[in-house]
Each structure stands twice: as structure tokens, then as C-alpha cells.
Write an enzyme that holds these catalytic residues in place. Sequence first.
Site, PDB file in Angstrom:
ATOM      1  N   TYR A 101       1.459 -11.379  -8.408  1.00  0.00           N
ATOM      2  CA  TYR A 101       0.900 -10.175  -7.784  1.00  0.00           C
ATOM      3  C   TYR A 101      -0.024 -10.591  -6.651  1.00  0.00           C
ATOM      4  O   TYR A 101      -0.801 -11.543  -6.789  1.00  0.00           O
ATOM      5  CB  TYR A 101       0.094  -9.374  -8.825  1.00  0.00           C
ATOM      6  N   GLU A 189       0.118  -4.438  -0.597  1.00  0.00           N
ATOM      7  CA  GLU A 189       0.271  -4.910  -1.978  1.00  0.00           C
ATOM      8  C   GLU A 189       1.701  -5.359  -2.243  1.00  0.00           C
ATOM      9  O   GLU A 189       2.650  -4.700  -1.819  1.00  0.00           O
ATOM     10  CB  GLU A 189      -0.098  -3.778  -2.946  1.00  0.00           C
TER      11      GLU A 189
END
Length: 387
Positions: A101, A189
Site C-alpha cells: 500500500y 493512493e
Amino acid sequence: MDLLEYQGKQLFAKHGLAVSPGKAVATVADAASAANELGYPVVVKAQVLIGGRGKAGGVKLADDEEQVRDHAQNILGMDIRGHIVRTLWIEHASDIAAEYYASIVLDRAAKKPLVIFSIEGGVEIEQVAQESPQKLVRRHVDALEGLSKREALEIATQGRAEDDVIEGVADALVALYEVWTEEDAMLTEINPLIVTPGRDVKALDAKVTLDDNALYRHPENQGLSDIQNEDPIERRAKEEGVQYVALDGDIGILGNGAGLVMSTLDVVAQAGGSPANFLDAGGGSDAEKIKQAVDLILANDAVKAVLFNIFGGITRCDEVARGLIAAFEEIRPAVPFVVRLDGTNDAEGRRLLQEAALPNVHGARTMNEAAAMVVALAAGQNIGVRA
Ligand code: GDP
Ligand code: MN
């Protein structure tokens, strides 16, 4: 402005962040030909402005054309928590060895960009933050210095990225930071940022929010808004340069100034009402401005009554009243309006309104009184008073 995954990926690619080749399509036939072109296996992905598409069945792998057609058929038109799928992204499927992530957000409190990295990707990052916060690296960036490769390497190392991909992760972070700054994003993101069996690092998903106030610097990004899914009245308001937000109730809210509009929403909710939209008329008091605002508010058929809440400061209430009278003479609204005028020259403003005796326009003295009146009117009750 939030971007769809594939639009975000286009920005990623522009700044050298690895993504898979793919194609955006809107029909089953186009999905099939895109997949045939890209080569199997492919992933069929719903393009909507909401996460958790995988869980909702909006992300499916396909090994051949028949499967692509099946998935495209199922996903197009799907309702993913209120978002209807109208576009699919067909992407050549990747093999996944690990899911990481990475994101960059603006930390308003610290007034700095914040890089977040974790090797626990593919799941909701809030969950990682709660259950294993030690697996989350958070690092502020000096906006003047930017994110150096050295810092990016430190982040990847500290986050325990596998040794042979630390370099690749660091490059991805630097590229992600470049997207963030050069495209004037407020959020970039990647979840998951994958490691392939060949040990390449690649963005498998993209969530990008661009700063609307900086869009003028990026004419090439201005066409990226999700026009199909945008509320048509919000779009019209944007084009007219008016602050308008669509909601789902039945009371139109008009006020001057963001703070007043926000508290108007609160008092209406407190009085048991449900706002259909709200519009900040700013300091505008001329008839043309008011007419434009009323037109926008009434463009939503769900509106059963409107609350016009004005606090006169520099804008004088008598001017607003004159503008309202001129506007109403032209519009002749079919739904009832409650007008609350308070502040500079309010008595004169109220007197003008009373004199004009506009049909369907009711005066109120206080915000609470106005809220109670508009809620009653929206419910179809006759309140029997008139400005
Ligand atoms: P989200 O659910 O809206 O976050 O959509 P994602 O784009 O993140 O996709 C959801 C999940 O689908 C990912 O976490 C992956 O596990 C899986 N997925 C997406 N693309 C691929 C792919 O190319 N190959 C494989 N094997 N899985 C994929
Ligand atoms: Mn994702």
C-alpha cells in the site's frame, strides 16, 4: 475532483509509475475487443468513484472472450453502493507475489504532504492502521525539498519491503510524489501496489483527488471529471461559477456566505426537514444573481419549498429584497419560499417584501422560525402567513 481508476493510472503512467496496459470501454462488445487486443488473462474493472469494488463484485478476472462478455454484462449497470457502473476498464491481468500500500495525502494539521506506506496492502488501510499500526510507515515530506530517493528508500526499508524490491518501491514513491505535486493532487493512493513474480513493482489500482482550485493550471485535466455520474445541476452550477451542492431531501436552501448556509442546513434538519440542495449566493444581491440562484435551486424537481436565509452585512437587506422582488416577478415560482432577512437594513427589506406581496413568499424574522415554516410548507401544510 476525484478521478476514476483508469484516469488516475493515466496520470501515474505520465510520471513514470508502472501500470498495466488497458482500455476504457462502455459496452460488452468493446470490452471483448479490448480484451482480445490486450491478450488474456484480463481484469474487467468497474469504473466508479468509490472503493471496495472488488468486494462488491465489480472486479473480475477473465481467461477468454466468453468470460469477458459475461463479466462485462454483469458489471455494466451494476449499482456499487449508489454508484452505477457505466464504464469498464479492461486491463491485462498481472500475477501477484505481494500486495503493498502507498499513498500521499495532505496532512492539514502538519501543513505537509504525508507519505504512508505498508506491506499490508490489498485490504483497507484503516484496518491495518487499527490492527497493526506498526506495519504502517508515516513520513512527512518537506514541500520545498520534495521527496528524495534517499528518503523513499528509507521509507521502503522501514516498512520492511522485501529487499529485492526496495529500490522499485522507492522509485514508485518518488513517482507518486511527482504525481501529487506536478498534477496538484490532494490525494494519490495505490492499493494494491503489487510486486510481480518477476519482482517488478506496479500500481494495480489508483485513487487520485485533484485540487479543483489548481485545475486552471492543468487544462489537460479539466475534462477528467466523471461527467456521466455528476449531478447535472451541480455541473451547471459549476459552469455558472455558483457554489451549489445537491442533497437528497426536499427543501432548497439559499444563503449568503458558507457559514450561514451550513448553519441553515443544521436548523432545517433540527426542525425535522431534509435539504434537497444548498446554494451559497455569496455577496450577490442583484436581481440577475438571485434569479440565477433561484433557477438552480428549482431545477431540482424534488424541491417542495425553499428557505432564503440572508444576513445583511456589507450586503444590505433592502438591496437583497429589491433583487428578490425583481427576480420573483420574472420567475413566479410555483413552490413556496420562506425569506428571512436579518442584519443591515433588515426592517426596510422586510417592508419592501411585504409591500410587494409576492405570491408564495413568506417572511420570517429568525432562523428558527424560518426553518419551522419551511419544513411545514414542504410537508404541504398551510401556514397562513405571508410576508
Ligand atoms: P478495489 O476493490 O475497488 O480497491 O479495486 P482494486 O483495483 O484494488 O481490485 C481489487 C482486487 O482485485 C485487488 O486487491 C487484487 O487482489 C485483485 N486484482 C485486481 N487486478 C488484478 C490483476 O491484474 N491480477 C490479479 N491476480 N488480481 C487482481
Ligand atoms: Mn484497491
